[in-house]
Motif scaffolding. Structure first.
Motif, short mmCIF file in Angstrom:
data_model
loop_
_atom_site.label_atom_id
_atom_site.label_comp_id
_atom_site.label_asym_id
_atom_site.label_seq_id
_atom_site.Cartn_x
_atom_site.Cartn_y
_atom_site.Cartn_z
N ALA A 131 0.82 -1.22 0.00
CA ALA A 131 0.00 0.00 0.00
C ALA A 131 0.85 1.26 0.00
N ASP A 132 2.01 1.24 0.64
CA ASP A 132 2.87 2.43 0.69
C ASP A 132 3.53 2.71 -0.65
N GLN A 133 3.83 1.68 -1.41
CA GLN A 133 4.52 1.83 -2.69
C GLN A 133 3.57 2.03 -3.87
N LEU A 134 2.30 1.77 -3.68
CA LEU A 134 1.37 1.69 -4.80
C LEU A 134 1.32 2.97 -5.62
N LEU A 135 1.09 4.11 -5.00
CA LEU A 135 0.93 5.35 -5.76
C LEU A 135 2.22 5.76 -6.46
N GLY A 136 3.36 5.41 -5.90
CA GLY A 136 4.63 5.74 -6.54
C GLY A 136 4.92 4.88 -7.76
N LYS A 137 4.42 3.65 -7.79
CA LYS A 137 4.70 2.73 -8.89
C LYS A 137 3.72 2.89 -10.05
N LEU A 138 2.52 3.38 -9.78
CA LEU A 138 1.51 3.54 -10.84
C LEU A 138 1.85 4.71 -11.74
N PRO A 139 1.38 4.68 -12.98
CA PRO A 139 1.59 5.84 -13.85
C PRO A 139 0.83 7.05 -13.30
N ALA A 140 1.30 8.23 -13.65
CA ALA A 140 0.69 9.47 -13.14
C ALA A 140 -0.77 9.55 -13.58
N PRO A 141 -1.63 10.14 -12.75
CA PRO A 141 -3.05 10.28 -13.12
C PRO A 141 -3.20 11.08 -14.41
N ASN A 142 -3.98 10.58 -15.32
CA ASN A 142 -4.22 11.23 -16.61
C ASN A 142 -5.73 11.29 -16.82
N PRO A 143 -6.30 12.51 -16.92
CA PRO A 143 -7.75 12.60 -17.09
C PRO A 143 -8.24 12.04 -18.42
N ASP A 144 -7.35 11.91 -19.41
CA ASP A 144 -7.76 11.39 -20.72
C ASP A 144 -7.74 9.87 -20.79
N GLN A 145 -7.01 9.23 -19.89
CA GLN A 145 -6.91 7.77 -19.92
C GLN A 145 -7.12 7.22 -18.51
N PRO A 146 -8.14 6.38 -18.31
CA PRO A 146 -8.40 5.85 -16.97
C PRO A 146 -7.34 4.82 -16.55
N LEU A 147 -7.22 4.64 -15.25
CA LEU A 147 -6.33 3.62 -14.70
C LEU A 147 -7.00 2.26 -14.89
N LYS A 148 -6.29 1.30 -15.46
CA LYS A 148 -6.85 -0.02 -15.74
C LYS A 148 -6.46 -0.98 -14.62
N GLU B 40 -8.23 7.37 -5.11
CA GLU B 40 -8.85 8.69 -5.17
C GLU B 40 -8.02 9.74 -4.45
N GLN B 41 -7.44 9.35 -3.34
CA GLN B 41 -6.56 10.27 -2.62
C GLN B 41 -5.29 10.55 -3.43
N GLY B 42 -4.90 9.62 -4.29
CA GLY B 42 -3.72 9.81 -5.12
C GLY B 42 -4.01 10.60 -6.39
N GLY B 43 -5.26 10.99 -6.62
CA GLY B 43 -5.61 11.82 -7.76
C GLY B 43 -6.22 11.08 -8.93
N TYR B 44 -6.47 9.80 -8.79
CA TYR B 44 -7.08 9.02 -9.87
C TYR B 44 -8.60 9.18 -9.79
N THR B 45 -9.17 9.80 -10.82
CA THR B 45 -10.63 10.02 -10.82
C THR B 45 -11.36 9.02 -11.71
N ASP B 46 -10.69 8.50 -12.73
CA ASP B 46 -11.29 7.52 -13.63
C ASP B 46 -10.57 6.19 -13.50
N VAL B 47 -11.35 5.13 -13.25
CA VAL B 47 -10.79 3.79 -13.09
C VAL B 47 -11.59 2.86 -14.00
N LEU B 48 -10.89 2.01 -14.71
CA LEU B 48 -11.51 1.01 -15.58
C LEU B 48 -11.22 -0.36 -14.99
N LEU B 49 -12.27 -1.05 -14.57
CA LEU B 49 -12.12 -2.37 -13.95
C LEU B 49 -12.30 -3.42 -15.03
#
Length: 136
Positions: A84-101, A121-130
């Motif tokens: 959980a501590d490393q998650l936001l650092g390893k993910l690509p930066a939040p992009n409003p044009d492309q959701p996190l998959k 959501e706290q990390g700035g990801y507003t769109d998520v694609l499950l």
């Protein structure tokens, strides 16, 4: 006394005869519709032809996901296990044009997903694609 409303023009027919005359076009219409669906059902009785299979469906290729959640609940980013501590650092930066998959195992509980979504959501990801697997 004079009647204010003139009597209806019945042309000498009784009430029952007038009702029968009014129903005859409706009966004809229902009969024609019934015949149409009987004929259409006979014409479309042939089964649809088999569709050709593609090579992509035979290979079972998995789609790309930014975050994979395994059946044991482990998080993987680029095939590397993260906590959980490393998650936001390893993910690509939040992009409003492309959701996190996110590809999650079907055994994952909704409570686990909710806590993950709150962290994202706290990390700035507003769109998520499950991503899900098609039913077999």
């Amino acid at each position: 006394m004079n009647n204010l409303v003139p009597p209806p023009a019945t042309s000498g027919k009784s009430l029952m005869e007038r009702v029968e005359d009014a129903l005859l076009p409706l009966i004809n219409l229902v009969f024609l519709l019934l015949m149409f669906f009987i004929v259409a059902g006979q014409i479309a009785d042939d089964p649809l032809p088999e569709l050709p299979t593609t090579a992509a469906t035979d290979q079972q290729q998995q789609p790309y996901a930014d975050l994979v959640i395994t059946e044991t609940g482990d998080w993987q980013v680029a095939s590397e296990k993260v906590n959980a501590d490393q998650l936001l650092g390893k993910l690509p930066a939040p992009n409003p044009d492309q959701p996190l998959k996110i590809a999650a195992a079907e055994t994952l509980s909704m409570a686990d997903l909710e806590s993950l979504f709150r962290q994202l959501e706290q990390g700035g990801y507003t769109d998520v694609l499950l991503l899900t697997e098609p039913a077999s």
